[in-house]
Design a protein around this motif. Structure first.
Motif, mmCIF file in Angstrom:
data_model
loop_
_atom_site.group_PDB
_atom_site.id
_atom_site.type_symbol
_atom_site.label_atom_id
_atom_site.label_comp_id
_atom_site.label_asym_id
_atom_site.label_seq_id
_atom_site.Cartn_x
_atom_site.Cartn_y
_atom_site.Cartn_z
ATOM 1 N N GLY A 9 0.795 -1.471 0.162
ATOM 2 C CA GLY A 9 -0.125 0.188 -0.081
ATOM 3 C C GLY A 9 0.929 1.470 0.176
ATOM 4 N N HIS A 10 0.308 2.461 -0.545
ATOM 5 C CA HIS A 10 1.082 3.569 -0.644
ATOM 6 C C HIS A 10 0.009 4.592 -0.051
ATOM 7 C CE1 HIS A 10 4.016 1.885 -3.028
ATOM 8 N NE2 HIS A 10 3.252 1.096 -3.747
ATOM 9 N N TYR A 11 0.415 5.427 0.877
ATOM 10 C CA TYR A 11 -0.189 6.556 1.667
ATOM 11 C C TYR A 11 0.497 7.736 1.701
ATOM 12 C CZ TYR A 11 -1.945 1.764 2.825
ATOM 13 O OH TYR A 11 -2.547 0.532 2.886
ATOM 14 N N LYS A 43 8.612 -1.572 12.757
ATOM 15 C CA LYS A 43 9.940 -1.842 13.258
ATOM 16 C C LYS A 43 10.957 -2.735 12.535
ATOM 17 C CE LYS A 43 8.247 -1.619 18.248
ATOM 18 N NZ LYS A 43 7.866 -2.434 19.398
ATOM 19 N N SER A 44 10.148 -3.581 11.589
ATOM 20 C CA SER A 44 10.952 -4.420 10.676
ATOM 21 C C SER A 44 11.261 -3.877 9.350
ATOM 22 C CB SER A 44 10.148 -5.656 10.444
ATOM 23 O OG SER A 44 8.885 -5.231 9.814
ATOM 24 N N GLY A 45 10.847 -2.719 9.277
ATOM 25 C CA GLY A 45 11.197 -1.992 8.149
ATOM 26 C C GLY A 45 9.976 -2.308 6.736
ATOM 27 N N ALA A 46 9.014 -3.059 7.116
ATOM 28 C CA ALA A 46 8.070 -3.239 6.020
ATOM 29 C C ALA A 46 7.147 -2.075 5.865
ATOM 30 C CB ALA A 46 7.155 -4.421 6.793
ATOM 31 N N LEU A 47 7.075 -1.166 6.653
ATOM 32 C CA LEU A 47 6.377 0.068 6.483
ATOM 33 C C LEU A 47 7.152 1.461 6.837
ATOM 34 C CD1 LEU A 47 3.760 1.593 6.263
ATOM 35 C CD2 LEU A 47 3.324 1.413 8.644
ATOM 36 N N THR A 48 7.638 1.932 5.867
ATOM 37 C CA THR A 48 8.664 3.029 5.423
ATOM 38 C C THR A 48 7.895 4.472 5.217
ATOM 39 O OG1 THR A 48 8.885 2.616 3.170
ATOM 40 C CG2 THR A 48 10.586 1.237 4.780
ATOM 41 N N VAL A 49 8.866 5.454 5.511
ATOM 42 C CA VAL A 49 8.387 6.753 5.239
ATOM 43 C C VAL A 49 9.642 7.388 4.241
ATOM 44 C CG1 VAL A 49 8.104 9.102 6.211
ATOM 45 C CG2 VAL A 49 7.414 6.950 7.553
ATOM 46 N N ASN A 50 9.166 7.768 3.294
ATOM 47 C CA ASN A 50 9.890 8.187 2.236
ATOM 48 C C ASN A 50 10.907 7.223 1.743
ATOM 49 O OD1 ASN A 50 8.260 10.743 2.227
ATOM 50 N ND2 ASN A 50 9.397 11.515 3.788
ATOM 51 N N GLY A 51 10.764 6.170 1.725
ATOM 52 C CA GLY A 51 11.743 4.945 1.433
ATOM 53 C C GLY A 51 12.633 4.780 2.573
ATOM 54 N N LYS A 52 12.536 5.270 3.803
ATOM 55 C CA LYS A 52 13.420 5.346 4.900
ATOM 56 C C LYS A 52 12.833 4.256 6.125
ATOM 57 C CE LYS A 52 16.206 9.353 3.618
ATOM 58 N NZ LYS A 52 16.773 10.444 4.290
ATOM 59 N N CYS A 54 11.820 4.022 10.059
ATOM 60 C CA CYS A 54 11.802 4.801 10.958
ATOM 61 C C CYS A 54 11.225 4.408 12.153
ATOM 62 C CB CYS A 54 10.800 5.985 10.628
ATOM 63 S SG CYS A 54 11.202 6.902 9.245
ATOM 64 N N LYS A 55 11.332 4.751 13.311
ATOM 65 C CA LYS A 55 10.803 4.240 14.554
ATOM 66 C C LYS A 55 9.169 4.693 14.739
ATOM 67 C CE LYS A 55 15.257 4.482 16.868
ATOM 68 N NZ LYS A 55 15.964 5.283 17.851
ATOM 69 N N PRO A 56 8.612 4.004 15.767
ATOM 70 C CA PRO A 56 7.289 4.260 15.666
ATOM 71 C C PRO A 56 7.060 5.871 16.143
ATOM 72 C CG PRO A 56 7.738 2.095 16.400
ATOM 73 C CD PRO A 56 8.905 2.531 16.118
ATOM 74 N N ARG A 57 7.836 6.125 17.044
ATOM 75 C CA ARG A 57 7.596 7.427 17.913
ATOM 76 C C ARG A 57 7.942 8.550 16.894
ATOM 77 N NH1 ARG A 57 12.021 5.481 20.601
ATOM 78 N NH2 ARG A 57 14.043 6.665 20.220
ATOM 79 N N ASP A 58 8.669 8.294 15.698
ATOM 80 C CA ASP A 58 8.979 9.269 14.872
ATOM 81 C C ASP A 58 7.900 10.147 14.267
ATOM 82 O OD1 ASP A 58 11.547 8.655 15.298
ATOM 83 O OD2 ASP A 58 12.154 7.589 13.501
ATOM 84 N N LYS A 59 8.137 11.451 14.104
ATOM 85 C CA LYS A 59 6.972 12.296 13.773
ATOM 86 C C LYS A 59 7.099 12.258 12.023
ATOM 87 C CE LYS A 59 5.997 14.141 17.590
ATOM 88 N NZ LYS A 59 6.148 15.272 17.970
ATOM 89 N N VAL A 60 5.819 12.309 11.618
ATOM 90 C CA VAL A 60 5.701 12.307 10.275
ATOM 91 C C VAL A 60 5.157 13.747 9.897
ATOM 92 C CG1 VAL A 60 5.284 9.753 9.773
ATOM 93 C CG2 VAL A 60 3.371 11.400 10.241
ATOM 94 N N MET A 61 5.466 14.270 8.491
ATOM 95 C CA MET A 61 5.055 15.463 8.026
ATOM 96 C C MET A 61 3.939 15.665 6.846
ATOM 97 S SD MET A 61 6.326 16.970 10.608
ATOM 98 C CE MET A 61 6.096 18.774 10.087
ATOM 99 N N LEU A 62 3.453 16.636 6.519
ATOM 100 C CA LEU A 62 2.413 16.808 5.405
ATOM 101 C C LEU A 62 2.900 16.367 4.260
ATOM 102 C CD1 LEU A 62 -0.108 17.802 4.184
ATOM 103 C CD2 LEU A 62 1.093 20.050 3.783
ATOM 104 N N ASP A 63 2.465 15.429 3.603
ATOM 105 C CA ASP A 63 3.013 14.860 2.180
ATOM 106 C C ASP A 63 3.929 13.689 2.238
ATOM 107 O OD1 ASP A 63 1.026 16.449 0.795
ATOM 108 O OD2 ASP A 63 2.226 17.907 0.544
ATOM 109 N N ASP A 64 4.219 13.453 3.492
ATOM 110 C CA ASP A 64 5.261 12.261 3.667
ATOM 111 C C ASP A 64 4.489 11.189 2.969
ATOM 112 O OD1 ASP A 64 7.427 13.561 4.693
ATOM 113 O OD2 ASP A 64 7.072 12.911 6.933
ATOM 114 N N ARG A 65 5.176 10.226 2.526
ATOM 115 C CA ARG A 65 4.836 9.136 1.507
ATOM 116 C C ARG A 65 5.135 7.738 2.397
ATOM 117 N NH1 ARG A 65 3.075 7.611 -3.184
ATOM 118 N NH2 ARG A 65 3.667 5.735 -4.090
#
Length: 325
Positions: A9-11, A43-52, A54-65
């Protein structure tokens, strides 16, 4: 494992989730999966942010993928039970059923068995490998009617996308208190009630919710309406109709005490007093087949209790009309 058998999925992070923790944003964007499973994927890297990763507590910003690419695994631990299902349509990807009032969809506290999920695990064991046993949208325990269940990952991905993009058509029939003069649209955000966490309510901080309703038949002090959803919030029709002061007949949570209009016959009084569920039926479902792309539509007739209710309201209205002459 082939890509078509993976959970993908892509969000994109919308304004209202900008600045939230990754796990919190993921729970909103990928709501068909449990929070614990999303945490493990982060935690396993199956769900990433902008291809990287991250940790569950890391913040996401507008339009991050957010990108999800995970292997399927047994998703449920509930027991299969030989519970009868009213199957309207089935193939290798879809299972469309007519759910009776009184059947709980998911096992939960107080309902560990005897649910639709237990029945599905018996009828279609393959759903144990899908998120929430293939269920992509719910009906309340006491709401009857049509609902679709995914039987494959391909179908699950497609149905979730159709729900999110609002291309899946869902129409409901309801009987409400009050004699309406016309249809309308209720556009009011829905969230948890500020003081009663078991209820939903129209609140400024709620999620956007839109319900269109139109008249089917008007009675002396009640109305049969057809509702079409643009969104799928918890208890949406029940909350929206109560918000416009036309709650559903029999709704134990949002309907308030039984109100009998002036001149109510003994027969109608008995029917209304005996109707102990919200008068709501999922009547029609339209979607795009996940494999063929064909537009499919199914309809289910009103259950006997709602037919009896409408007949009693119609009879009473005619009696009042005749007595006026």
């Amino acid at each position: 494992m082939s890509s078509e058998n993976r959970i993908t999925g892509h969000y994109t992070v919308p304004p209202e989730l900008s600045g939230k923790r990754l796990d919190q944003a993921a729970a909103e964007l990928v709501s068909e999966h449990s929070r614990s499973r999303l945490q493990s994927w982060i935690k396993s890297g199956a769900l990433t942010v902008n291809g990287k990763q991250c940790k569950p507590r890391d913040k996401v910003m507008l339009d991050d993928r957010l990108e999800l690419d995970a292997e399927p695994e047994a998703q449920v631990t509930w027991e299969a039970e030989p519970i009868s299902l009213d199957v309207v349509y089935e193939d290798e990807h879809l299972l469309v059923i007519n759910k009776p009032a009184g059947l709980v969809v998911h096992p939960a506290a107080g309902h560990a068995d005897g649910t639709l999920v237990n029945a599905l695990l018996n009828y279609a064991p393959e759903v144990e490998n899908l998120p929430r046993a293939g269920i992509v949208h719910r009906l309340d325990k006491d709401t009857s009617g049509i609902m679709v269940v995914a039987r494959s990952l391909v179908a699950h991905t497609s149905l979730v996308e159709q729900l999110q993009t609002r291309t899946m058509g869902r129409e409901y029939e309801a009987v409400v208190v009050g004699s309406l003069t016309g249809g309308a649209t209720v556009d009011a955000p829905i969230g948890r009630h500020p003081t009663d966490r078991k209820r939903m309510a129209v609140v400024p901080t709620g999620k956007p919710a839109v319900t269109h309703y139109r008249l089917v038949e008007r009675f002396a002090a009640h109305t049969h309406v057809r509702c079409k959803l643009e969104s799928g919030r918890t208890h949406q029709i029940r909350v929206h109709m109560a918000h416009v002061r036309h709650p559903l007949v029999g709704d134990p949570v949002y309907g308030g005490r039984l109100r009998l209009p002036k001149g109510t016959s003994d027969e109608l009084r008995d029917v209304l007093a005996a109707f102990h569920r919200q008068a709501l039926h999922a009547q029609k479902l339209t979607l795009e087949h996940p494999e063929t792309g064909e537009i499919l539509s199914w309809e289910t007739p009103l259950p006997d209790d709602m037919v009896k209710l409408i007949e009693a309201l119609r009879k009473h209205a005619k009696e009042l009309e005749q007595s006026a002459y």
